[in-house]
Write a protein that holds these residues in place. Structure first.
Motif, PDB file in Angstrom:
ATOM      1  N   LEU A 156       0.805  -1.163  -0.068  1.00 24.98           N
ATOM      2  CA  LEU A 156       0.099  -0.068  -0.075  1.00 24.98           C
ATOM      3  C   LEU A 156       0.714   1.091  -0.018  1.00 24.98           C
ATOM      4  O   LEU A 156       0.341   2.474   0.206  1.00 24.98           O
ATOM      5  N   SER A 157       2.255   1.111  -0.065  1.00 26.36           N
ATOM      6  CA  SER A 157       3.102   2.191  -0.126  1.00 26.36           C
ATOM      7  C   SER A 157       2.884   3.104  -1.290  1.00 26.36           C
ATOM      8  O   SER A 157       2.620   2.620  -2.422  1.00 26.36           O
ATOM      9  N   GLY A 158       2.740   4.351  -0.978  1.00 26.43           N
ATOM     10  CA  GLY A 158       2.488   5.419  -2.182  1.00 26.43           C
ATOM     11  C   GLY A 158       0.958   5.507  -2.711  1.00 26.43           C
ATOM     12  O   GLY A 158       0.900   6.382  -3.515  1.00 26.43           O
ATOM     13  N   LEU A 159       0.184   5.002  -1.975  1.00 28.64           N
ATOM     14  CA  LEU A 159      -1.153   4.948  -2.516  1.00 28.64           C
ATOM     15  C   LEU A 159      -1.570   6.471  -2.068  1.00 28.64           C
ATOM     16  O   LEU A 159      -1.273   7.161  -1.106  1.00 28.64           O
ATOM     17  N   PRO A 160      -2.838   6.882  -2.538  1.00 25.80           N
ATOM     18  CA  PRO A 160      -3.354   8.124  -2.196  1.00 25.80           C
ATOM     19  C   PRO A 160      -3.949   8.238  -0.769  1.00 25.80           C
ATOM     20  O   PRO A 160      -4.154   7.011  -0.346  1.00 25.80           O
ATOM     21  N   ALA A 161      -3.647   9.440  -0.258  1.00 28.92           N
ATOM     22  CA  ALA A 161      -4.219   9.519   1.298  1.00 28.92           C
ATOM     23  C   ALA A 161      -5.623   8.951   1.619  1.00 28.92           C
ATOM     24  O   ALA A 161      -6.122   8.448   2.693  1.00 28.92           O
ATOM     25  N   SER A 162      -6.569   9.140   0.605  1.00 27.05           N
ATOM     26  CA  SER A 162      -7.778   8.742   0.742  1.00 27.05           C
ATOM     27  C   SER A 162      -8.010   7.371   0.853  1.00 27.05           C
ATOM     28  O   SER A 162      -8.825   6.878   1.492  1.00 27.05           O
ATOM     29  N   SER A 163      -7.064   6.517   0.118  1.00 23.41           N
ATOM     30  CA  SER A 163      -7.133   5.033   0.309  1.00 23.41           C
ATOM     31  C   SER A 163      -6.724   4.581   1.499  1.00 23.41           C
ATOM     32  O   SER A 163      -7.215   3.650   2.275  1.00 23.41           O
ATOM     33  N   ILE A 164      -5.765   5.265   2.151  1.00 15.42           N
ATOM     34  CA  ILE A 164      -4.889   5.109   3.169  1.00 15.42           C
ATOM     35  C   ILE A 164      -6.074   5.322   4.502  1.00 15.42           C
ATOM     36  O   ILE A 164      -6.120   4.532   5.524  1.00 15.42           O
ATOM     37  N   GLN A 165      -6.676   6.500   4.278  1.00 14.90           N
ATOM     38  CA  GLN A 165      -7.383   6.918   5.376  1.00 14.90           C
ATOM     39  C   GLN A 165      -8.666   5.847   5.891  1.00 14.90           C
ATOM     40  O   GLN A 165      -9.206   5.785   6.951  1.00 14.90           O
ATOM     41  N   ARG A 166      -9.191   5.057   4.805  1.00  9.51           N
ATOM     42  CA  ARG A 166     -10.085   3.905   5.079  1.00  9.51           C
ATOM     43  C   ARG A 166      -9.686   3.128   6.011  1.00  9.51           C
ATOM     44  O   ARG A 166     -10.631   2.582   7.185  1.00  9.51           O
ATOM     45  N   LEU A 167      -8.595   2.607   6.003  1.00  9.04           N
ATOM     46  CA  LEU A 167      -7.807   1.921   6.861  1.00  9.04           C
ATOM     47  C   LEU A 167      -7.652   2.297   8.100  1.00  9.04           C
ATOM     48  O   LEU A 167      -7.704   1.716   9.301  1.00  9.04           O
ATOM     49  N   GLN A 168      -7.180   3.592   8.251  1.00  5.07           N
ATOM     50  CA  GLN A 168      -6.999   4.431   9.339  1.00  5.07           C
ATOM     51  C   GLN A 168      -8.346   4.550  10.273  1.00  5.07           C
ATOM     52  O   GLN A 168      -8.213   4.509  11.568  1.00  5.07           O
ATOM     53  N   ARG A 169      -9.423   4.637   9.461  1.00  4.75           N
ATOM     54  CA  ARG A 169     -10.757   4.768  10.368  1.00  4.75           C
ATOM     55  C   ARG A 169     -10.961   3.417  11.083  1.00  4.75           C
ATOM     56  O   ARG A 169     -11.640   3.485  12.126  1.00  4.75           O
ATOM     57  N   ILE A 170     -10.544   2.467  10.590  1.00  4.90           N
ATOM     58  CA  ILE A 170     -10.960   1.148  11.076  1.00  4.90           C
ATOM     59  C   ILE A 170      -9.986   1.014  12.255  1.00  4.90           C
ATOM     60  O   ILE A 170     -10.434   0.670  13.562  1.00  4.90           O
ATOM     61  N   GLN A 171      -8.588   1.506  12.395  1.00  7.47           N
ATOM     62  CA  GLN A 171      -7.779   1.577  13.318  1.00  7.47           C
ATOM     63  C   GLN A 171      -8.133   2.605  14.643  1.00  7.47           C
ATOM     64  O   GLN A 171      -8.337   2.019  15.773  1.00  7.47           O
ATOM     65  N   ASN A 172      -8.752   3.392  13.927  1.00  8.24           N
ATOM     66  CA  ASN A 172      -9.666   4.541  15.009  1.00  8.24           C
ATOM     67  C   ASN A 172     -10.801   3.878  15.736  1.00  8.24           C
ATOM     68  O   ASN A 172     -10.807   4.252  17.096  1.00  8.24           O
ATOM     69  N   SER A 173     -11.522   3.225  15.114  1.00  8.97           N
ATOM     70  CA  SER A 173     -12.653   2.770  15.822  1.00  8.97           C
ATOM     71  C   SER A 173     -12.372   1.580  16.620  1.00  8.97           C
ATOM     72  O   SER A 173     -12.889   1.327  17.832  1.00  8.97           O
ATOM     73  N   ALA A 174     -11.173   0.662  16.416  1.00  8.61           N
ATOM     74  CA  ALA A 174     -10.576  -0.330  17.232  1.00  8.61           C
ATOM     75  C   ALA A 174      -9.934   0.379  18.504  1.00  8.61           C
ATOM     76  O   ALA A 174     -10.415  -0.004  19.553  1.00  8.61           O
ATOM     77  N   ALA A 175      -9.431   1.739  18.420  1.00  7.39           N
ATOM     78  CA  ALA A 175      -8.955   2.151  19.472  1.00  7.39           C
ATOM     79  C   ALA A 175     -10.043   2.592  20.536  1.00  7.39           C
ATOM     80  O   ALA A 175      -9.967   2.605  21.774  1.00  7.39           O
ATOM     81  N   LEU A 177     -12.992   1.129  20.878  1.00  6.83           N
ATOM     82  CA  LEU A 177     -13.671   0.312  21.251  1.00  6.83           C
ATOM     83  C   LEU A 177     -12.938  -0.286  22.530  1.00  6.83           C
ATOM     84  O   LEU A 177     -13.433  -0.453  23.379  1.00  6.83           O
ATOM     85  N   ILE A 178     -11.543  -0.439  22.350  1.00  8.85           N
ATOM     86  CA  ILE A 178     -10.775  -0.995  23.528  1.00  8.85           C
ATOM     87  C   ILE A 178     -10.957  -0.081  24.596  1.00  8.85           C
ATOM     88  O   ILE A 178     -11.187  -0.537  25.979  1.00  8.85           O
ATOM     89  N   LEU A 179     -10.814   1.090  24.573  1.00  8.51           N
ATOM     90  CA  LEU A 179     -10.607   2.192  25.499  1.00  8.51           C
ATOM     91  C   LEU A 179     -12.074   2.787  26.020  1.00  8.51           C
ATOM     92  O   LEU A 179     -12.282   3.872  26.656  1.00  8.51           O
ATOM     93  N   LYS A 180     -13.187   2.388  25.535  1.00  2.49           N
ATOM     94  CA  LYS A 180     -14.584   2.768  25.471  1.00  2.49           C
ATOM     95  C   LYS A 180     -14.677   4.216  25.285  1.00  2.49           C
ATOM     96  O   LYS A 180     -15.108   4.930  26.202  1.00  2.49           O
ATOM     97  N   LYS A 181     -14.387   4.754  24.376  1.00  2.00           N
ATOM     98  CA  LYS A 181     -14.533   6.074  23.893  1.00  2.00           C
ATOM     99  C   LYS A 181     -15.734   6.353  22.913  1.00  2.00           C
ATOM    100  O   LYS A 181     -16.063   5.341  22.344  1.00  2.00           O
ATOM    101  N   LYS A 182     -16.024   7.604  22.907  1.00  2.00           N
ATOM    102  CA  LYS A 182     -17.087   7.959  22.117  1.00  2.00           C
ATOM    103  C   LYS A 182     -16.638   8.277  20.686  1.00  2.00           C
ATOM    104  O   LYS A 182     -15.392   8.406  20.504  1.00  2.00           O
ATOM    105  N   LYS A 183     -17.472   8.359  19.670  1.00  2.00           N
ATOM    106  CA  LYS A 183     -17.174   8.208  18.227  1.00  2.00           C
ATOM    107  C   LYS A 183     -16.183   9.523  17.951  1.00  2.00           C
ATOM    108  O   LYS A 183     -15.582   9.692  17.108  1.00  2.00           O
ATOM    109  N   MET A 184     -16.545  10.777  18.897  1.00  2.00           N
ATOM    110  CA  MET A 184     -16.354  11.830  18.365  1.00  2.00           C
ATOM    111  C   MET A 184     -14.930  12.264  19.205  1.00  2.00           C
ATOM    112  O   MET A 184     -14.280  13.313  19.032  1.00  2.00           O
TER     113      MET A 184
END
Length: 296
Positions: A156-175, A177-184
């Motif tokens: 995935l190296s060198g892909l547009p930021a929009s493509s990488i951001q989709r995966l980053q949103r998953i990691q954010n949601s996982a974090a 979920l673990i720490l019981k934080k709200k979406k915002m």
């Protein structure tokens, strides 16, 4: 071994994994028909060998993929690959060891597949989160989600930021979920608390680690052969850095600069020399992660 010998006779590259056989080669658009003819000859020879060996080559499971830029693909009038007596339609994508590769290397289908699988696991873990401790939730997320985000992520190296951001949103949601934080809730402190590198840094980590293994002769030869130490033509102030890698020039930034021979040295050369000099793999990984965290 016999399949490898046949492939070498026709100058066709190959990768074997269990019962999966991948044949590949490259050519300019002007020579594409010659390349397809050589591939067909190689395939026919393999088919003959399998018949003699009382094996069957399943043409229905055979896929063909022609990779290039959109402009070059549109200029080619090739829709099928003749393999033996069976015409194989050129696919828009093909799966190799769990990675969906499309014909322009945009990796959109692979990212979409990864996102779908990760969100499915997130929903499952979320449904039982109230019964789990923080540590147990982190273990589940690491095993079922982060492992997918990290699988073959160097592609995935060198892909547009929009493509990488989709995966980053998953990691954010996982974090969250673990720490019981709200979406915002702001996610950067959460990633630091979990000691997780963001997706772009995880990609750099993988490329740097692969480069390290190449230089220490613990990576496959087809990767090692793509990296070369940089030797300046004259004495420079940076001549004391004997661990820099040469970055080859490429014509197309959309594909060429994303190849391991370019992306690997770029990631490696950006690491401080003190980290690159590390001789133990475990120590290198620790120092590399610390460096990437400090650079955020």
């Amino acid at each position: 071994a016999p399949l490898a010998s046949i492939s070498r006779q026709y100058n066709i590259n190959f990768h074997f994994y269990a019962d999966d056989t991948l044949l590949y080669n490259s050519a300019t658009p002007e020579n594409i028909l010659s390349l397809l003819s050589e591939t067909n000859d190689c395939y026919t020879e393999i088919q003959n060998w399998m018949t003699v060996s009382k094996l069957k080559l399943n043409g229905d499971k055979t896929e063909a993929l022609l990779i290039g830029t959109n402009s070059k693909l549109s200029s080619l009038s090739v829709s099928t690959l003749q393999l033996g007596q069976k015409p194989i339609p050129l696919s828009e994508s093909a799966k190799n060891l769990g990675v969906v590769i499309d014909n322009t290397l945009s990796m959109k289908m692979f990212i979409a597949q990864t996102c779908q699988a990760c969100y499915c696991q997130l929903r499952r873990i979320s449904s039982i989160r109230k019964f789990l401790s923080t540590e147990a939730t982190k273990t589940l997320v690491t095993s079922l989600i982060l492992s997918r985000l990290d699988y073959c992520n160097s592609l995935l190296s060198g892909l547009p930021a929009s493509s990488i951001q989709r995966l980053q949103r998953i990691q954010n949601s996982a974090a969250r979920l673990i720490l019981k934080k709200k979406k915002m809730d702001h996610v950067t402190p959460l990633l630091h608390a979990l000691h997780w590198l963001p997706i772009p840094q995880r990609i750099s980590f993988k490329l740097s680690l692969l480069s390290y293994k190449c230089l220490h002769m613990s990576a496959p030869s087809y990767l090692r052969d793509q990296l070369h130490l940089y030797t300046p033509s004259r004495t420079l102030r940076s001549s004391s850095d004997t661990l820099s890698l040469r970055i080859p020039r490429t014509k197309h930034t959309t594909i060429g600069s994303r190849s391991f021979s370019v992306a690997g040295p770029n990631a490696w050369n950006s690491i401080p020399l003190s980290v690159r000099k590390t001789t133990e793999t475990s120590t290198f990984k620790c120092h590399l992660k610390t460096h990437l965290f400090m650079s955020l």
